[in-house]
Design an enzyme around this catalytic site. Structure first.
Site, PDB file in Angstrom:
ATOM      1  CG  ASN A 107      -1.006  11.466  -1.584  1.00 25.07           C
ATOM      2  OD1 ASN A 107      -1.475  12.508  -1.133  1.00 25.07           O
ATOM      3  ND2 ASN A 107      -0.169  11.425  -2.599  1.00 25.07           N
ATOM      4  CB  ALA A 108      -1.051  14.219   2.822  1.00 24.92           C
ATOM      5  CD  GLU A 149      -5.200  -5.968  -0.848  1.00 25.05           C
ATOM      6  OE1 GLU A 149      -5.747  -6.454   0.148  1.00 25.05           O
ATOM      7  OE2 GLU A 149      -4.779  -4.790  -0.874  1.00 25.05           O
ATOM      8  CB  CYS A 207      -5.252  -1.311  -1.622  1.00 22.39           C
ATOM      9  SG  CYS A 207      -6.573  -0.401  -0.817  1.00 22.39           S
ATOM     10  CG  ASN A 234      -0.422  -0.103   2.539  1.00 17.16           C
ATOM     11  OD1 ASN A 234       0.505  -0.867   2.772  1.00 17.16           O
ATOM     12  ND2 ASN A 234      -0.977   0.649   3.459  1.00 17.16           N
TER      13      ASN A 234
END
EC number: 3.5.4.5
Length: 160
Positions: free
Chosen positions: A65-66, A75, A73, A62
């Site tokens: 980001n802010a 996956e 993710c 993963n």
């Protein structure tokens, strides 16, 4: 009115050591990917490893980001990379693991809804099931023989 019952069958292993050796190696790759995740906000790291029919293993973790919706993710990072780098390969198996810096994650953690939908798209695209193994940072490992077990009544292109 008609009532419909939907059942899912899953296999549960007590720990990673009970898995077949090839799946242990795949899960080890997912653990390595998890350890390299970028999760400074949630402190929740996820790793994914995908085995392709070519024998190649593709990993993802993963990436936060802010601006939360801008993250991705593990996956989907892995599956989209597999689709971009190996567009003709079929995905055979996927191993997932998640850990939290805030609490012990010793129960199996399945893919989120968005990831289930992305995996479903590839399962439909390749017309072949994808075995999915998932766990927390330690403890039990769950195996699903297909994404359809985790996302019954899924949305696909037939509705478009």
């Amino acid at each position: 009115m008609k009532e419909v019952k939907i059942e899912t069958k899953l296999q549960v292993y007590n720990d990673i050591k009970e898995l077949p050796k090839d799946i242990q190696r795949l899960m080890d790759s997912a653990i390595e990917a998890r350890d390299n995740a970028y999760a400074p906000y949630s402190k929740f790291k996820v790793g994914a490893a995908i085995l392709l029919d070519s024998g190649n293993v593709v990993i993802g973790s993963n990436q936060e980001n802010a601006s939360y919706p801008s993250g991705l993710c593990a996956e989907r990072t892995a599956i989209y990379y597999a689709g971009a780098k190996h567009p003709k390969a079929k995905i055979l198996k996927m191993a997932l693991t998640a850990s939290s810096q805030n609490q012990v994650t010793d129960t199996p953690i399945p893919p989120c809804g968005a990831c289930r939908q992305a995996i479903a798209e590839y399962e439909i695209k390749q017309d072949q099931f994808i075995e999915i193994y998932f766990m927390g940072a330690k403890g039990k490992v769950v195996k699903s023989n297909s994404l359809a077990n985790l996302l019954p009544l899924g949305f696909d292109r037939s509705f478009l």
